[in-house]
Scaffold this active site. Structure first.
Site, short mmCIF file in Angstrom:
data_model
loop_
_atom_site.label_atom_id
_atom_site.label_comp_id
_atom_site.label_asym_id
_atom_site.label_seq_id
_atom_site.Cartn_x
_atom_site.Cartn_y
_atom_site.Cartn_z
N HIS B 300 60.61 6.09 34.45
CA HIS B 300 59.52 5.94 35.42
C HIS B 300 59.36 4.47 35.80
CE1 HIS B 300 55.69 6.42 37.44
NE2 HIS B 300 55.18 5.48 36.67
N LYS B 330 63.62 2.59 40.77
CA LYS B 330 62.57 1.84 41.49
C LYS B 330 62.97 0.38 41.67
CE LYS B 330 58.73 4.83 40.01
NZ LYS B 330 59.33 5.68 38.97
N HIS B 335 58.17 1.60 44.27
CA HIS B 335 57.52 2.76 43.66
C HIS B 335 57.15 3.78 44.75
CE1 HIS B 335 55.47 5.38 41.14
NE2 HIS B 335 54.52 4.61 40.64
N PHE B 394 48.48 7.60 37.14
CA PHE B 394 47.11 7.21 36.82
C PHE B 394 46.37 8.39 36.18
CE2 PHE B 394 46.55 3.71 40.31
CZ PHE B 394 47.05 2.76 39.44
#
Lengths: 80, 408
Positions: B300, B330, B335, B394
């Site tokens: 990630h 990324k 992102h 988040f």
């Protein structure tokens, strides 16, 4: 604004927004059928006319306007 | 009986290219999709860095009455989905005569909201907003448009799981197929890229400020990273039951063998180690494989200090002494947020199908934690048949997918 100027402006505006050839916009043609309007895109027609001619109308009032000829008269009456 | 879930079509529209072929080449070349955007600077952004994606021209492809309800991310998703459907050998007749589902990741639609409110304030008349405003403004803007355009008749739902949205969409879709509730689901993720959508994110100092060198700004796992770079686009992954794919003679590209998920139950923005670790372990457990069978890990890692650090710790804890290559695409894309979980499955599949692992570009010096992983800063030629893809978001939402090349 003369009637001819209104017609010319309306035709160009609607042809551009609703992606039809200007030739199909004739005084006797049905607006909803020609522009393929449903209840949602009728809102866009109202917003477009109000924005362009600085008038105040609404969906209920506009839905009584059936042909382009009636639309020209409707606008002319509002800005008179 | 649980059914096997296979991938039969993928499509992509991103800052690395407008289709699979262009994106594959960009991955191979280690090309960055990041630019400096003057507009953002003039608007007061702390960082004007962003991935760059052109708005597709859909005039002549979709009618005016179809396009008017589509915010930019729905347009990206449309292009990606059209490519995926073509690759999956699916035509409109098939879609209309079968119960095909739609689960797409999306977690914002900011620009239409801003524009609607601006119009209302300026004109003092809500009618002037027009008919598109409401449909473009909703989080489900992508699924409501795609389902109507392609006339899909199965599940129709947007997955909003922050930066793990696209990954969860594929994972949840795979469960519906596994359990026999759907035979086919169009999955994916989409991300708007306009300034309005990320100004508040910029406001919390999350973005890299390496504006002097945009292509070097996104540097996951590198010691000198200073934040993420926002990006966007659309990515579609079509999954279906193995039986369905065989029955219709579809090209079977890969198999979804594991989906793991977890919640950190912790801080709203700061990730921890335990949550991601549990997500990885669940995915491996669900896949029923040994971790040594995983040939590549698509991390990630977004290029933030604590995020990359804690993911490195989680990966090191799970894999222990076995060290598969770990990269974050990324580094090239920035992102892609709501889209990332789906796009990164596609990037990884392109690598798997072409026997390479794209460089984790800008990885020049490891830090204490990334030094414990096998992170190639240059492209690696390698055959692998199984990869793991992480997506975290988040609120501490975590998703992990394990995909295997189809072996029959």
């Amino acid at each position: 604004m003369t009637k001819e100027e209104i017609i010319s402006k309306v035709n160009a505006l609607l042809a551009e927004e609703f992606e039809v050839e200007e030739e199909v916009i004739t005084p006797d043609a049905n607006i909803k059928k020609t522009l393929e309007l449903d209840s949602l895109s009728l809102v866009d027609l109202v917003a477009l006319i109000d924005g362009e001619f600085g008038i105040k109308t609404n969906g209920a009032e506009m839905s009584k306007v059936l042909t382009f000829g009636e639309l020209y008269d409707f606008i002319a009456g509002k800005i008179a | 009986m649980e059914r096997r879930v296979v991938i039969t079509g993928v499509g992509i529209y991103s800052c690395l290219g407008k289709n699979l072929e262009e994106v594959k080449q960009s991955l191979w070349d280690g090309k960055s999709g990041i630019i400096f955007d003057e507009v953002r600077k003039s608007m007061g952004f702390r960082s004007a860095l962003t991935g760059h994606v052109d708005l597709p021209n859909l005039k002549g492809i979709l009618s005016r009455n179809q396009r008017v309800y589509m915010p930019e991310q729905a347009q990206y998703a449309y292009v990606a989905t059209a490519e995926a459907l073509a690759n999956a050998k699916l035509d409109q007749d098939y879609l209309e005569s079968h119960e095909v589902g739609l689960l797409y990741g999306n977690d914002s639609s900011a620009e239409p909201v801003v524009k609607s409110v601006d119009t209302m304030r300026e004109k003092g008349d809500t009618t002037m907003i027009g008919s598109g405003g409401i449909f473009q403004s909703m989080n489900s803007a992508v699924t409501m448009n795609l389902s109507c355009i392609f006339k899909l008749k199965g599940i129709n739902l947007t997955v909003s799981g922050a930066c793990a949205s696209g990954s969860h969409a594929i994972g949840l879709g795979s469960l519906l197929i596994k359990w026999g509730l759907q035979d086919m689901v169009v999955c994916g993720g989409a991300q708007e890229i306009n300034p309005y959508s990320v100004c508040s994110f910029d406001g919390i100092s999350a973005f890299s400020t390496r504006e002097s060198d945009p292509t070097k700004a996104s540097r996951p796992f590198d010691r000198d990273r200073d934040g993420l770079v926002p990006s966007g686009g659309g990515a579609t992954v079509i999954i279906e039951s193995l039986e369905s794919a065989i029955k219709r003679g579809a090209p079977i590209l890969a198999e979804v063998i594991g989906y793991g998920f977890s919640s950190n139950g912790d801080h709203i923005s700061v990730p921890n180690v335990d949550g991601p670790r549990r997500s990885l372990e669940m995915a491996i457990r669900e896949a029923g494989i040994r971790k040594e069978e995983i040939g590549y890990v698509n991390a990630h890692a977004t290029s933030t200090h604590v995020g990359d650090q804690n993911e490195a710790k989680a990966i090191a804890a799970v894999f222990d002494t076995y060290k598969p290559e770990v990269t974050s695409t990324k580094s090239q894309t920035g992102h892609e947020m709501w889209m990332a979980g789906a796009s990164e499955v596609i990037y990884s599949m392109l690598m798997m199908k072409n026997d390479f692992i794209a460089a984790n570009i800008n990885f020049e010096n490891p830090d204490e934690d990334s030094a414990k992983l096998n992170i190639p800063g240059q492209r690696v030629s390698k055959h692998f048949d199984t990869f793991l893809s992480n997506s975290f978001g988040f609120g501490g939402t975590n998703s992990t997918l394990i995909i295997r090349d189809f072996k029959g």
